[in-house]
Design an enzyme around this catalytic site. Sequence first.
Site, PDB file in Angstrom:
ATOM      1  N   ARG A  54       0.638  -1.567   0.005  1.00  0.00           N
ATOM      2  CA  ARG A  54       0.403  -0.035  -0.149  1.00  0.00           C
ATOM      3  C   ARG A  54       0.962   0.732   0.290  1.00  0.00           C
ATOM      4  O   ARG A  54       0.403   2.048  -0.624  1.00  0.00           O
ATOM      5  CB  ARG A  54      -1.329  -0.129   0.733  1.00  0.00           C
ATOM      6  N   THR A  55       1.512   1.267   1.145  1.00  0.00           N
ATOM      7  CA  THR A  55       2.318   2.755   1.236  1.00  0.00           C
ATOM      8  C   THR A  55       3.150   2.433  -0.335  1.00  0.00           C
ATOM      9  O   THR A  55       2.877   4.344  -0.323  1.00  0.00           O
ATOM     10  CB  THR A  55       2.755   2.204   2.182  1.00  0.00           C
ATOM     11  N   LYS A  83      26.796  -3.360  -0.129  1.00  0.00           N
ATOM     12  CA  LYS A  83      28.399  -2.954  -0.164  1.00  0.00           C
ATOM     13  C   LYS A  83      29.018  -2.269   0.446  1.00  0.00           C
ATOM     14  O   LYS A  83      29.941  -1.799   0.770  1.00  0.00           O
ATOM     15  CB  LYS A  83      28.468  -2.034  -1.508  1.00  0.00           C
ATOM     16  N   ARG A 104      10.816   4.073   3.826  1.00  0.00           N
ATOM     17  CA  ARG A 104      10.648   2.740   5.560  1.00  0.00           C
ATOM     18  C   ARG A 104      12.090   2.018   5.689  1.00  0.00           C
ATOM     19  O   ARG A 104      12.802   1.802   4.603  1.00  0.00           O
ATOM     20  CB  ARG A 104       9.274   1.924   4.320  1.00  0.00           C
ATOM     21  N   HIS A 132       4.610   5.358  12.012  1.00  0.00           N
ATOM     22  CA  HIS A 132       3.829   6.167  10.184  1.00  0.00           C
ATOM     23  C   HIS A 132       2.648   7.151  10.026  1.00  0.00           C
ATOM     24  O   HIS A 132       1.598   6.612   9.888  1.00  0.00           O
ATOM     25  CB  HIS A 132       3.134   4.601  10.312  1.00  0.00           C
TER      26      HIS A 132
HETATM   27  N1   CP Z   1      -0.476  -0.053   5.625  1.00  0.00           N
HETATM   28  C1   CP Z   1       0.429  -0.191   5.304  1.00  0.00           C
HETATM   29  O1   CP Z   1       1.014   0.636   5.458  1.00  0.00           O
HETATM   30  O2   CP Z   1       0.885  -1.447   4.035  1.00  0.00           O
HETATM   31  P1   CP Z   1       1.775  -1.424   3.745  1.00  0.00           P
HETATM   32  O3   CP Z   1       2.837  -2.828   4.033  1.00  0.00           O
HETATM   33  O4   CP Z   1       1.253  -2.421   2.245  1.00  0.00           O
HETATM   34  O5   CP Z   1       3.119  -0.472   2.940  1.00  0.00           O
END
Ligand code: CP
Length: 307
Positions: A54-55, A83, A104, A132
């Site tokens: 999603r993100t 590396k 992320r 998040h």
């Molecule tokens: N909600 C969320 O962070 O989903 P993903 O891990 O698929 O990005």
Amino acid sequence: MLKGRSVIEPSDLTVAEIDEICNLAEKMIVDPSAYIDVCHGKLLATLFFEPSTRTRLSFESAMLRLGGKVLGFADANATSTTKGETLADTIRVVSSFVDVIAMRNPKEGSSLLASHYSTVPIINAGDGGHHHPTQTLTDMLTIRQITGCFENHTICFCGDLKFGRTVHSLVEAMSRYTGTKFIFVSPQELAVPDYIINQVIKPARIEYKCAERLEDVIGEADILYMTRVQKERFFNEEDYIRLKDSYILDANKMKLAKDKMIVLHPLPRVNEIAVEVDDDPRAAYFKQVRYGMFARMALIAKVTGVL
Ligand code: CP
């Protein structure tokens, strides 16, 4: 003024700025065609050192829908990290190519560190079990679209409240609104961390309680926020197997809930919401995914300064 700013956790945004982002996202929902060119000439990098569906894809679709372009990686094993390149150097390099970075990383604090070395805004797309913030904007936009406001909601968080970064971020954000109450439902081992209670909830004088059985408290909730047990943060498989099915929301439990309660989940779901709940009009987790794209469109437009 959000132009040029990194967003590492929800408290980096004032209540007024969250309103500003949600107001813009709501305009984008109503008339997306009015925004198809606003990021023309801008570049977003998506640096995902940890898996995502999603993100990453909603960041990418958000930038593409604004007329910008996207580059990046979804597998750190294909980068010079293997590396031995440090995150600081990677960020120095990538920020010389693009206008904004969504990152992320499994390490808590990595996005904050990245923001110290970046010449462009860093948007934290999840740093370990910490925060998040764009999931929070997603959750908040969903709450406002469905209920009309951010105030006077009793929010029941259920599942892995220890490692669930989306929980920590939404608690931090919703603690600033009048009439918010929290109910935390988890096994003892996955309880919400002490720092969230002591540094966020108590100073904000938010009413809260903890429970171990969802059935005992679901009837009090206006918003039920289900979460997955975060397998990737466990140190041993046995603990995960023992705890993974602690809570399963099904049609019988939904009978105990208010008629207007909404069910949110950041997704991915594993077993914690039975598929039979998907057809319940109170299930909002797939709508939530779509709102996430608009929330990210609005945030990108704000931090790049195009709107
Ligand atoms: N909600 C969320 O962070 O989903 P993903 O891990 O698929 O990005």
